[in-house]
Design a protein around this motif. Sequence first.
Motif, mmCIF file in Angstrom:
data_model
loop_
_atom_site.group_PDB
_atom_site.id
_atom_site.type_symbol
_atom_site.label_atom_id
_atom_site.label_comp_id
_atom_site.label_asym_id
_atom_site.label_seq_id
_atom_site.Cartn_x
_atom_site.Cartn_y
_atom_site.Cartn_z
ATOM 1 N N PHE A 1 0.840 -1.190 0.000
ATOM 2 C CA PHE A 1 0.000 0.000 0.000
ATOM 3 C C PHE A 1 0.882 1.249 0.000
ATOM 4 C CE2 PHE A 1 -2.372 -3.345 2.239
ATOM 5 C CZ PHE A 1 -3.525 -3.382 1.469
ATOM 6 N N PRO A 2 0.316 2.405 -0.367
ATOM 7 C CA PRO A 2 1.099 3.647 -0.350
ATOM 8 C C PRO A 2 1.571 3.969 1.068
ATOM 9 C CG PRO A 2 -0.974 3.945 -1.553
ATOM 10 C CD PRO A 2 -1.067 2.611 -0.874
ATOM 11 N N ASN A 3 2.837 4.413 1.190
ATOM 12 C CA ASN A 3 3.322 4.848 2.492
ATOM 13 C C ASN A 3 2.837 6.276 2.766
ATOM 14 O OD1 ASN A 3 5.021 6.603 1.051
ATOM 15 N ND2 ASN A 3 6.680 5.092 1.022
ATOM 16 N N ARG A 4 3.220 6.820 3.918
ATOM 17 C CA ARG A 4 2.699 8.137 4.294
ATOM 18 C C ARG A 4 3.101 9.216 3.300
ATOM 19 N NH1 ARG A 4 0.082 9.684 8.560
ATOM 20 N NH2 ARG A 4 0.585 7.779 9.723
ATOM 21 N N ASP A 5 4.337 9.159 2.828
ATOM 22 C CA ASP A 5 4.775 10.168 1.854
ATOM 23 C C ASP A 5 3.975 10.063 0.558
ATOM 24 O OD1 ASP A 5 6.659 11.143 3.616
ATOM 25 O OD2 ASP A 5 8.271 9.860 2.849
ATOM 26 N N ALA A 6 3.743 8.831 0.112
ATOM 27 C CA ALA A 6 2.974 8.634 -1.123
ATOM 28 C C ALA A 6 1.531 9.100 -0.952
ATOM 29 C CB ALA A 6 3.009 7.172 -1.529
ATOM 30 N N LEU A 7 0.959 8.866 0.247
ATOM 31 C CA LEU A 7 -0.412 9.303 0.507
ATOM 32 C C LEU A 7 -0.524 10.825 0.455
ATOM 33 C CD1 LEU A 7 -1.399 6.889 3.436
ATOM 34 C CD2 LEU A 7 -2.405 6.915 1.148
ATOM 35 N N GLN A 8 0.497 11.509 0.984
ATOM 36 C CA GLN A 8 0.473 12.972 0.994
ATOM 37 C C GLN A 8 0.645 13.562 -0.400
ATOM 38 O OE1 GLN A 8 3.509 13.946 3.874
ATOM 39 N NE2 GLN A 8 2.148 13.551 5.626
ATOM 40 N N GLU A 9 1.243 12.797 -1.289
ATOM 41 C CA GLU A 9 1.455 13.297 -2.652
ATOM 42 C C GLU A 9 0.267 13.050 -3.581
ATOM 43 O OE1 GLU A 9 5.006 11.461 -4.007
ATOM 44 O OE2 GLU A 9 6.321 12.503 -2.569
ATOM 45 N N ILE A 10 -0.678 12.260 -3.142
ATOM 46 C CA ILE A 10 -1.854 11.961 -3.975
ATOM 47 C C ILE A 10 -2.731 13.205 -4.090
ATOM 48 C CG2 ILE A 10 -3.984 10.606 -4.118
ATOM 49 C CD1 ILE A 10 -2.483 8.315 -2.724
ATOM 50 N N ARG A 11 -3.084 13.565 -5.295
ATOM 51 C CA ARG A 11 -3.963 14.714 -5.513
ATOM 52 C C ARG A 11 -5.419 14.305 -5.308
ATOM 53 N NH1 ARG A 11 -0.545 14.895 -9.927
ATOM 54 N NH2 ARG A 11 -2.240 14.177 -11.291
ATOM 55 N N LEU A 12 -6.214 15.241 -4.822
ATOM 56 C CA LEU A 12 -7.619 14.950 -4.574
ATOM 57 C C LEU A 12 -8.346 14.593 -5.862
ATOM 58 C CD1 LEU A 12 -8.547 17.708 -1.968
ATOM 59 C CD2 LEU A 12 -7.821 15.350 -1.563
ATOM 60 N N SER A 13 -7.934 15.193 -6.958
ATOM 61 C CA SER A 13 -8.556 14.883 -8.254
ATOM 62 C C SER A 13 -8.319 13.430 -8.646
ATOM 63 C CB SER A 13 -8.009 15.812 -9.342
ATOM 64 O OG SER A 13 -6.598 15.686 -9.458
ATOM 65 N N GLU A 14 -7.188 12.868 -8.202
ATOM 66 C CA GLU A 14 -6.909 11.464 -8.506
ATOM 67 C C GLU A 14 -7.874 10.542 -7.766
ATOM 68 O OE1 GLU A 14 -2.383 10.545 -9.246
ATOM 69 O OE2 GLU A 14 -2.567 11.869 -7.494
ATOM 70 N N VAL A 15 -8.188 10.885 -6.510
ATOM 71 C CA VAL A 15 -9.121 10.069 -5.744
ATOM 72 C C VAL A 15 -10.455 9.987 -6.475
ATOM 73 C CG1 VAL A 15 -10.315 9.805 -3.530
ATOM 74 C CG2 VAL A 15 -7.986 10.736 -3.597
ATOM 75 N N TYR A 16 -10.932 11.158 -6.916
ATOM 76 C CA TYR A 16 -12.221 11.180 -7.614
ATOM 77 C C TYR A 16 -12.132 10.486 -8.966
ATOM 78 C CZ TYR A 16 -16.773 12.769 -9.176
ATOM 79 O OH TYR A 16 -18.073 12.792 -9.613
ATOM 80 N N LEU B 1 -22.072 12.046 -6.708
ATOM 81 C CA LEU B 1 -22.060 12.826 -5.468
ATOM 82 C C LEU B 1 -21.328 12.080 -4.355
ATOM 83 C CD1 LEU B 1 -25.697 14.290 -5.306
ATOM 84 C CD2 LEU B 1 -23.593 15.459 -5.990
ATOM 85 N N CYS B 2 -21.529 10.780 -4.291
ATOM 86 C CA CYS B 2 -20.874 9.977 -3.249
ATOM 87 C C CYS B 2 -19.358 10.030 -3.379
ATOM 88 C CB CYS B 2 -21.352 8.528 -3.320
ATOM 89 S SG CYS B 2 -23.068 8.286 -2.802
ATOM 90 N N PHE B 3 -18.867 10.040 -4.595
ATOM 91 C CA PHE B 3 -17.412 10.106 -4.785
ATOM 92 C C PHE B 3 -16.843 11.448 -4.339
ATOM 93 C CE2 PHE B 3 -18.149 6.576 -7.879
ATOM 94 C CZ PHE B 3 -17.302 5.654 -7.284
ATOM 95 N N VAL B 4 -17.644 12.502 -4.369
ATOM 96 C CA VAL B 4 -17.205 13.791 -3.826
ATOM 97 C C VAL B 4 -16.955 13.656 -2.327
ATOM 98 C CG1 VAL B 4 -17.868 16.192 -3.388
ATOM 99 C CG2 VAL B 4 -18.385 15.138 -5.602
ATOM 100 N N TRP B 5 -17.841 12.915 -1.656
ATOM 101 C CA TRP B 5 -17.671 12.694 -0.223
ATOM 102 C C TRP B 5 -16.371 11.939 0.067
ATOM 103 C CZ3 TRP B 5 -19.198 14.403 4.278
ATOM 104 C CH2 TRP B 5 -18.966 13.630 5.424
ATOM 105 N N SER B 6 -16.043 10.956 -0.758
ATOM 106 C CA SER B 6 -14.804 10.202 -0.538
ATOM 107 C C SER B 6 -13.582 11.115 -0.657
ATOM 108 C CB SER B 6 -14.708 9.031 -1.520
ATOM 109 O OG SER B 6 -14.552 9.495 -2.837
ATOM 110 N N VAL B 7 -13.635 12.089 -1.558
ATOM 111 C CA VAL B 7 -12.542 13.056 -1.690
ATOM 112 C C VAL B 7 -12.420 13.894 -0.414
ATOM 113 C CG1 VAL B 7 -11.742 15.090 -2.958
ATOM 114 C CG2 VAL B 7 -12.717 13.153 -4.200
ATOM 115 N N LEU B 8 -13.546 14.337 0.123
ATOM 116 C CA LEU B 8 -13.530 15.119 1.357
ATOM 117 C C LEU B 8 -12.966 14.305 2.520
ATOM 118 C CD1 LEU B 8 -17.015 16.902 1.100
ATOM 119 C CD2 LEU B 8 -14.756 17.902 0.691
ATOM 120 N N CYS B 9 -13.323 13.035 2.588
ATOM 121 C CA CYS B 9 -12.795 12.173 3.652
ATOM 122 C C CYS B 9 -11.294 11.960 3.508
ATOM 123 C CB CYS B 9 -13.523 10.823 3.655
ATOM 124 S SG CYS B 9 -15.228 10.899 4.213
ATOM 125 N N PHE B 10 -10.815 11.891 2.269
ATOM 126 C CA PHE B 10 -9.374 11.732 2.044
ATOM 127 C C PHE B 10 -8.634 12.993 2.456
ATOM 128 C CE2 PHE B 10 -5.451 11.450 -0.417
ATOM 129 C CZ PHE B 10 -5.095 10.119 -0.210
#
Length: 347
Positions: free
Chosen positions: A197-212, A285-294
């Motif tokens: 899984f992504p480590n902490r540094d990789a998680l911090q580099e993920i853009r919110l647009s990528e999550v969506y 709309l639900c995927f917008v919520w997942s971005v906010l949670c991330f």
Amino acid sequence: SMKSSLLEDDCSSPDRRGRALSAAEAEGIQAALEAVDKEGQQLQEQDGLSQMSFFLGVLNVPFLCLVLAWLPDYLWIAYCAETFFLIPAFYVNVRRIYNGALFLLDFCWVGSAFFAFYFLGLMFEVVPMGLREPLFLVFYASALGPLGWACIALHNGLIFHSAQKIASLFIHMSPTFVAWTIVYYPEKLADTWPGRFPNRDALQEIRLSEVYAYGFGAYFVWLVLHGAWLLTDGIHCPERGLNTVFADLYDKRNLAKMFEQRTGLRSLRSHAALYLMIHCFLCALCFVWSVLCFRFVVLHMVFGVVLFLSSAWAGAGYYEYVMARKYTKVVRKVLEDKRTKPDATPL
């Protein structure tokens, strides 16, 4: 039978108030007992009620809680193992009871099966390194998006004795907690399962647009394939005795009347298309919520608590109905039927 003999004895001997039951009263009591027995059999046959099923259902809750609290780096393993058990159990039940084998083509079930294989691949390190982060984002966005919100929308409850209901609750709610362990304990997972899984540094580099984008992109692939099937063959499956999620909702919610009143469209295919459009809009709309949670970890934590409380409340409501109100309604219906039948003897 024993109940019949007891009733006969009651009819032939005085009751506590000094009079014997009349034949009509005995007949009414017998009908009520048979109706209650029938409801009990339905709980056993349809919901799988037994001492063993209830025992296992109850034990599963503290088991998962203990893994989450003490071994968070192993929760994804527990999720993978239980998914491979519960999805077949759900399939067997809905196929037998509702002719609903095609229920498993819905996004939540297709996604859950895919995630189980994804985690299995990670366990044995067969998932290519370049796909591990994108697939994690698909899982995260789906878990905090359509899967989590479906737990609330479908009133999934902690109903311990039913494999069907436990499976539905599990595939909708547990991914939120699995995703939590991955983003909150990245160091533990990196130590126990390096490179999965992504480590902490990789998680911090993920853009919110990528999550969506990854979450909605995977959903859209399903939507295109599912929509093509539903609009061609799927709408005709109930005619062949095969129930679908769309057909089930269409009948229970009387969607035909609603769609026709609001759009003027009458054909089943046009109504199925409208259903898909609404499904797509709500999931977007639900995927917008997942971005906010991330972005805001506290939202993720609060959402997990809300899902658990929602499932506990729904389960409590179910058991209150079954134990305190269901059998009363059954007996009242029997008595009402006795009174309304033209040839019925007055009770």
